[in-house]
Design a protein around this motif. Structure first.
Motif, mmCIF file in Angstrom:
data_model
loop_
_atom_site.group_PDB
_atom_site.id
_atom_site.type_symbol
_atom_site.label_atom_id
_atom_site.label_comp_id
_atom_site.label_asym_id
_atom_site.label_seq_id
_atom_site.Cartn_x
_atom_site.Cartn_y
_atom_site.Cartn_z
ATOM 1 N N LEU A 51 0.856 -1.182 0.000
ATOM 2 C CA LEU A 51 0.000 0.000 0.000
ATOM 3 C C LEU A 51 0.888 1.225 0.000
ATOM 4 O O LEU A 51 1.816 1.322 0.810
ATOM 5 C CB LEU A 51 -0.882 0.016 1.261
ATOM 6 N N VAL A 52 0.615 2.166 -0.911
ATOM 7 C CA VAL A 52 1.349 3.429 -0.962
ATOM 8 C C VAL A 52 0.336 4.552 -0.803
ATOM 9 O O VAL A 52 -0.619 4.644 -1.569
ATOM 10 C CB VAL A 52 2.112 3.600 -2.301
ATOM 11 N N ILE A 53 0.534 5.386 0.230
ATOM 12 C CA ILE A 53 -0.306 6.573 0.414
ATOM 13 C C ILE A 53 0.571 7.766 0.099
ATOM 14 O O ILE A 53 1.528 8.061 0.809
ATOM 15 C CB ILE A 53 -0.873 6.659 1.843
ATOM 16 N N ASN A 54 0.248 8.427 -0.986
ATOM 17 C CA ASN A 54 1.039 9.545 -1.480
ATOM 18 C C ASN A 54 0.802 10.801 -0.642
ATOM 19 O O ASN A 54 -0.210 10.909 0.069
ATOM 20 C CB ASN A 54 0.641 9.811 -2.933
ATOM 21 N N LYS A 55 1.722 11.756 -0.735
ATOM 22 C CA LYS A 55 1.537 13.062 -0.087
ATOM 23 C C LYS A 55 0.202 13.631 -0.572
ATOM 24 O O LYS A 55 -0.079 13.661 -1.762
ATOM 25 C CB LYS A 55 2.683 14.003 -0.477
ATOM 26 N N GLY A 56 -0.651 14.012 0.363
ATOM 27 C CA GLY A 56 -1.988 14.502 0.020
ATOM 28 C C GLY A 56 -3.049 13.420 0.121
ATOM 29 O O GLY A 56 -4.224 13.723 0.210
ATOM 30 N N GLY A 57 -2.643 12.159 0.115
ATOM 31 C CA GLY A 57 -3.586 11.059 0.283
ATOM 32 C C GLY A 57 -4.010 10.941 1.734
ATOM 33 O O GLY A 57 -3.254 11.282 2.649
ATOM 34 N N GLN A 58 -5.236 10.463 1.952
ATOM 35 C CA GLN A 58 -5.748 10.366 3.323
ATOM 36 C C GLN A 58 -6.585 9.109 3.494
ATOM 37 O O GLN A 58 -7.408 8.789 2.634
ATOM 38 C CB GLN A 58 -6.596 11.589 3.660
ATOM 39 N N VAL A 59 -6.370 8.414 4.616
ATOM 40 C CA VAL A 59 -7.163 7.243 4.970
ATOM 41 C C VAL A 59 -7.713 7.448 6.371
ATOM 42 O O VAL A 59 -6.970 7.797 7.289
ATOM 43 C CB VAL A 59 -6.317 5.949 4.925
ATOM 44 N N THR A 60 -9.016 7.243 6.521
ATOM 45 C CA THR A 60 -9.655 7.277 7.831
ATOM 46 C C THR A 60 -10.192 5.874 8.085
ATOM 47 O O THR A 60 -11.213 5.483 7.535
ATOM 48 C CB THR A 60 -10.796 8.313 7.876
ATOM 49 N N GLY A 61 -9.447 5.113 8.869
ATOM 50 C CA GLY A 61 -9.798 3.720 9.156
ATOM 51 C C GLY A 61 -8.530 2.920 9.372
ATOM 52 O O GLY A 61 -7.425 3.381 9.078
ATOM 53 N N ASP A 62 -8.689 1.720 9.885
ATOM 54 C CA ASP A 62 -7.535 0.859 10.146
ATOM 55 C C ASP A 62 -6.983 0.283 8.847
ATOM 56 O O ASP A 62 -7.730 0.040 7.892
ATOM 57 C CB ASP A 62 -7.915 -0.278 11.089
ATOM 58 N N ILE A 63 -5.678 0.043 8.855
ATOM 59 C CA ILE A 63 -4.984 -0.524 7.703
ATOM 60 C C ILE A 63 -4.286 -1.798 8.167
ATOM 61 O O ILE A 63 -3.548 -1.778 9.153
ATOM 62 C CB ILE A 63 -3.948 0.469 7.145
ATOM 63 N N SER A 64 -4.489 -2.904 7.442
ATOM 64 C CA SER A 64 -3.819 -4.179 7.730
ATOM 65 C C SER A 64 -3.243 -4.715 6.426
ATOM 66 O O SER A 64 -3.978 -5.237 5.585
ATOM 67 C CB SER A 64 -4.805 -5.198 8.306
ATOM 68 N N VAL A 65 -1.929 -4.550 6.249
ATOM 69 C CA VAL A 65 -1.262 -4.942 5.010
ATOM 70 C C VAL A 65 0.123 -5.507 5.323
ATOM 71 O O VAL A 65 0.681 -5.223 6.377
ATOM 72 C CB VAL A 65 -1.122 -3.744 4.040
ATOM 73 N N PRO A 66 0.701 -6.275 4.390
ATOM 74 C CA PRO A 66 2.066 -6.749 4.616
ATOM 75 C C PRO A 66 3.075 -5.603 4.619
ATOM 76 O O PRO A 66 3.914 -5.520 5.504
ATOM 77 C CB PRO A 66 2.320 -7.705 3.449
ATOM 78 N N SER A 67 2.991 -4.711 3.628
ATOM 79 C CA SER A 67 3.962 -3.621 3.506
ATOM 80 C C SER A 67 3.255 -2.326 3.127
ATOM 81 O O SER A 67 2.261 -2.349 2.402
ATOM 82 C CB SER A 67 5.009 -3.945 2.443
ATOM 83 N N ALA A 68 3.800 -1.204 3.613
ATOM 84 C CA ALA A 68 3.201 0.094 3.293
ATOM 85 C C ALA A 68 4.274 1.172 3.254
ATOM 86 O O ALA A 68 5.270 1.110 3.977
ATOM 87 C CB ALA A 68 2.141 0.460 4.328
ATOM 88 N N ILE A 69 4.017 2.144 2.396
ATOM 89 C CA ILE A 69 4.809 3.370 2.336
ATOM 90 C C ILE A 69 3.806 4.501 2.522
ATOM 91 O O ILE A 69 2.864 4.631 1.743
ATOM 92 C CB ILE A 69 5.545 3.515 0.991
ATOM 93 N N ILE A 70 4.001 5.304 3.567
ATOM 94 C CA ILE A 70 3.024 6.347 3.897
ATOM 95 C C ILE A 70 3.697 7.707 3.857
ATOM 96 O O ILE A 70 4.620 7.976 4.616
ATOM 97 C CB ILE A 70 2.394 6.088 5.287
ATOM 98 N N ASP A 71 3.199 8.550 2.947
ATOM 99 C CA ASP A 71 3.648 9.937 2.856
ATOM 100 C C ASP A 71 2.450 10.871 2.981
ATOM 101 O O ASP A 71 2.559 12.063 2.788
ATOM 102 C CB ASP A 71 4.391 10.183 1.526
ATOM 103 N N GLY A 72 1.288 10.301 3.279
ATOM 104 C CA GLY A 72 0.059 11.059 3.476
ATOM 105 C C GLY A 72 -0.393 10.941 4.924
ATOM 106 O O GLY A 72 0.418 10.766 5.831
ATOM 107 N N THR A 73 -1.715 10.978 5.131
ATOM 108 C CA THR A 73 -2.290 10.997 6.470
ATOM 109 C C THR A 73 -3.149 9.771 6.716
ATOM 110 O O THR A 73 -3.944 9.392 5.858
ATOM 111 C CB THR A 73 -3.149 12.270 6.653
#
Length: 140
Positions: A51-73
């Motif tokens: 999962l990649v959340i780009n700058k400006g991307g937003q998630v409201t809720g739990d995340i369950s993944v093997p790998s993630a890159i988070i540059d958003g919120t």
């Protein structure tokens, strides 16, 4: 941890900057979020999913993944079984359960960082469910 080549090969689904999704989301392969998602994000049985959340991307809720890159919120808990990278603009308002963590200067977490090398969060949930079933059986 992650190379640019890995990211380019892994993007199967893109949620664009002007997109808003409400509801739980399950994916496989690679999911790139530039817009917003209100709901839980999980992956199918794919240990190579990212999962990649780009700058400006937003998630409201739990995340369950093997790998993630988070540059958003993210407003919710994050559970990763492999790798988690928080980039410069990454912000998590919730607890983080990780096996391997990389944080760039500027990344922020408003919650607890919990090293979960043996995926104790999953084992804990399973043992809690088993305890409930045992209690129900004892009542009979």
């Amino acid at each position: 941890m992650f190379s640019k080549k890995q990211l380019n090969e892994k993007i199967d689904t893109l949620i664009g900057a002007e997109s808003q999704i409400t509801g739980d989301l399950t994916f496989s392969g690679g999911l790139h979020i530039e817009g917003s998602v209100a709901g839980e994000i999980t992956c199918q049985d794919d240990m190579s999913a990212i999962l990649v959340i780009n700058k400006g991307g937003q998630v409201t809720g739990d995340i369950s993944v093997p790998s993630a890159i988070i540059d958003g919120t993210v407003h919710g808990n994050v559970y990763t079984t492999n790798n988690l990278r928080l980039e410069e603009h990454g912000f998590i308002n919730g607890n983080v359960y990780y096996n391997s963590l990389e944080m760039e200067a500027g990344a922020k977490v408003n919650g607890s960082l919990i090293h979960d090398r043996e995926n104790k969060s999953e084992s804990f949930e399973e043992s809690s469910e088993i305890s409930k079933v045992k209690d129900d059986l004892l009542k009979i």
